[in-house]
Write an enzyme that holds these catalytic residues in place. Structure first.
Site, mmCIF file in Angstrom:
data_model
loop_
_atom_site.group_PDB
_atom_site.id
_atom_site.type_symbol
_atom_site.label_atom_id
_atom_site.label_comp_id
_atom_site.label_asym_id
_atom_site.label_seq_id
_atom_site.Cartn_x
_atom_site.Cartn_y
_atom_site.Cartn_z
ATOM 1 N N HIS A 171 12.896 -2.178 -0.639
ATOM 2 C CA HIS A 171 12.324 -1.645 -1.630
ATOM 3 C C HIS A 171 13.003 -0.371 -3.063
ATOM 4 O O HIS A 171 13.893 0.063 -2.010
ATOM 5 C CB HIS A 171 10.277 -1.206 -1.756
ATOM 6 C CG HIS A 171 9.647 -0.685 -2.427
ATOM 7 N ND1 HIS A 171 10.219 0.518 -3.364
ATOM 8 C CD2 HIS A 171 9.202 -1.663 -2.617
ATOM 9 C CE1 HIS A 171 8.629 0.636 -4.396
ATOM 10 N NE2 HIS A 171 8.204 -1.145 -4.531
ATOM 11 N N GLU B 207 11.676 -6.951 -9.045
ATOM 12 C CA GLU B 207 10.775 -5.479 -9.798
ATOM 13 C C GLU B 207 11.423 -4.443 -10.430
ATOM 14 O O GLU B 207 12.612 -3.156 -9.238
ATOM 15 C CB GLU B 207 10.343 -4.365 -8.187
ATOM 16 C CG GLU B 207 9.881 -5.408 -7.310
ATOM 17 C CD GLU B 207 8.577 -4.495 -6.351
ATOM 18 O OE1 GLU B 207 7.310 -4.935 -6.911
ATOM 19 O OE2 GLU B 207 8.574 -4.090 -6.074
ATOM 20 N N TRP C 28 0.580 -1.572 0.340
ATOM 21 C CA TRP C 28 -0.299 -0.058 0.081
ATOM 22 C C TRP C 28 0.975 1.040 0.226
ATOM 23 O O TRP C 28 0.528 2.052 -0.328
ATOM 24 C CB TRP C 28 -0.902 0.102 1.086
ATOM 25 C CG TRP C 28 -2.195 -0.678 0.906
ATOM 26 C CD1 TRP C 28 -2.684 -1.498 0.290
ATOM 27 C CD2 TRP C 28 -3.123 -0.964 2.203
ATOM 28 N NE1 TRP C 28 -3.752 -2.145 0.189
ATOM 29 C CE2 TRP C 28 -4.593 -1.591 1.480
ATOM 30 C CE3 TRP C 28 -3.774 -0.202 3.273
ATOM 31 C CZ2 TRP C 28 -5.692 -2.114 1.758
ATOM 32 C CZ3 TRP C 28 -4.814 -1.169 3.563
ATOM 33 C CH2 TRP C 28 -6.040 -1.141 2.723
ATOM 34 N N LYS C 29 2.203 1.097 -0.196
ATOM 35 C CA LYS C 29 3.231 2.351 0.313
ATOM 36 C C LYS C 29 2.387 3.587 0.963
ATOM 37 O O LYS C 29 1.747 3.295 2.156
ATOM 38 C CB LYS C 29 3.218 3.043 -1.231
ATOM 39 C CG LYS C 29 3.633 1.794 -2.294
ATOM 40 C CD LYS C 29 4.441 2.335 -3.844
ATOM 41 C CE LYS C 29 4.861 1.086 -4.324
ATOM 42 N NZ LYS C 29 5.069 1.678 -5.936
ATOM 43 N N GLY D 243 4.669 1.685 -11.131
ATOM 44 C CA GLY D 243 3.942 2.599 -10.821
ATOM 45 C C GLY D 243 3.853 3.323 -12.267
ATOM 46 O O GLY D 243 3.084 4.174 -12.254
ATOM 47 N N GLY E 34 1.840 -2.874 -6.364
ATOM 48 C CA GLY E 34 1.426 -1.192 -5.354
ATOM 49 C C GLY E 34 0.020 -0.896 -5.905
ATOM 50 O O GLY E 34 -0.979 -1.633 -4.851
ATOM 51 N N GLY E 35 0.039 0.031 -6.695
ATOM 52 C CA GLY E 35 -1.314 0.728 -7.160
ATOM 53 C C GLY E 35 -2.458 -0.159 -7.290
ATOM 54 O O GLY E 35 -3.219 0.371 -6.067
ATOM 55 N N SER F 248 3.640 -2.844 -11.722
ATOM 56 C CA SER F 248 2.527 -2.532 -12.881
ATOM 57 C C SER F 248 1.870 -4.010 -12.659
ATOM 58 O O SER F 248 0.874 -3.595 -14.130
ATOM 59 C CB SER F 248 2.540 -1.357 -14.041
ATOM 60 O OG SER F 248 3.358 -0.533 -13.792
HETATM 61 P P1 PGA Z 1 2.928 -0.597 -9.015
HETATM 62 O O1 PGA Z 1 4.114 -0.827 -7.400
HETATM 63 O O2 PGA Z 1 2.217 -2.280 -9.302
HETATM 64 O O3 PGA Z 1 1.761 0.815 -8.564
HETATM 65 O O4 PGA Z 1 3.770 -0.410 -10.575
HETATM 66 C C1 PGA Z 1 4.792 -2.226 -7.418
HETATM 67 C C2 PGA Z 1 5.509 -2.057 -6.216
HETATM 68 O O5 PGA Z 1 6.584 -0.828 -5.931
HETATM 69 O O6 PGA Z 1 5.261 -2.718 -5.075
#
Ligand code: PGA
Length: 251
Positions: free
Chosen positions: A104, A173, A10-11, A179, A233-234, A212
């Site tokens: 990360h 990653e 979730w950052k 993102g 993430g998103g 992504s």
């Molecule tokens: P994202 O992020 O799915 O929004 O690209 C992945 C992450 O940073 O772990």
């Protein structure tokens, strides 16, 4: 057998009230998207801001998935001390947290974390019984210059010194895919994950892809033979999307 781990990150998103809404909707969506995955062999977790950990630990048992966990997004190497803004493994363990992301690219890029500090964090996490998710990956410039493999191998060589590979997850990653909506082609992600695996002493380690990942590309990513899960993430911020990712369709 390698374990499938579907993880959300979730950052720095979601207040407690927003997190509560997510949890109330997530179970409904999990039930709505029929799973074809072998749920019993699959771990699901969401790594949330520290302010949400306690609340979500109490809500985790209400999630309609047998192997659901809440995780953290970092761990300091000391047990306690004058480290403003950090969190220690004993603090997480007391809350029965089992997983934490370490290294990360956003921590490396914006907060000065190095392979040396990542290694120290990994060691401390394992020493207290946490399972770390170690993130590695190359920038766009490194990829364009043909340095993807050498960069990732160097990260692994430094990050994994004296690390127990039986209690570790790695997430590949590529930074340029995070993102951006610019997902790494699944065959290329599979190739790099295979290269990472070739460097490990434990070939059965769970290795995820992240960058992504969305509900409309998860099925293809999970058909790749080297990829054992995803770090999202998103798309993990939306309960319907994340439920569909958890319930990916096989083949
Ligand atoms: P994202 O992020 O799915 O929004 O690209 C992945 C992450 O940073 O772990």
């Amino acid at each position: 057998m390698r374990k499938v781990v579907i993880a959300g990150n979730w950052k720095m998103y979601k207040t407690q009230s927003e997190a509560k809404i997510f949890f109330s909707e997530f179970s409904t969506h999990l039930k709505d998207t029929a799973s074809q995955a072998a749920i019993a062999d699959q771990q699901v977790l969401i790594c949330v801001p520290y302010t949400n950990l306690s609340l979500l630990q109490t809500l985790a048992p209400t999630v309609s998935h047998p192997n659901f966990n809440v995780g953290a997004q970092n761990v300091h190497w000391a047990e306690n001390g004058a480290f403003t803004g950090e969190i220690s493994a004993p603090m997480l363990i007391e809350m029965a947290i089992k997983y934490a992301i370490i290294g990360h690219s956003e921590r490396r890029q914006f907060f000065g974390e190095t392979d040396e500090t990542v290694n120290k964090r990994l060691k401390a996490a394992q020493a207290h019984g946490l399972t770390p998710i170690l993130c590695v990956g190359e920038s766009k410039q490194q990829r364009d210059q043909g340095e993807t493999e050498s960069w990732i191998f160097a990260q692994l060589a430094q990050d994994l010194v004296d690390i127990d590979q039986n209690n570790l997850i790695i997430a590949y990653e590529p930074i340029w895919a995070i993102g951006t909506g610019d997902t790494c082609a699944s065959s290329e992600a599979n190739r790099v994950v295979g290269l990472i695996r070739s460097k490990l002493s434990n070939p059965n380690m769970t290795i995820q892809y992240g960058g992504s990942v969305k509900s409309d590309n998860i099925d293809e990513i999970m058909t790749q033979p080297e990829i054992d899960g995803v770090l999202v993430g998103g798309a993990s911020l939306d309960p319907a999307s994340f439920a569909r990712i958890v319930n990916y369709r096989k083949g």
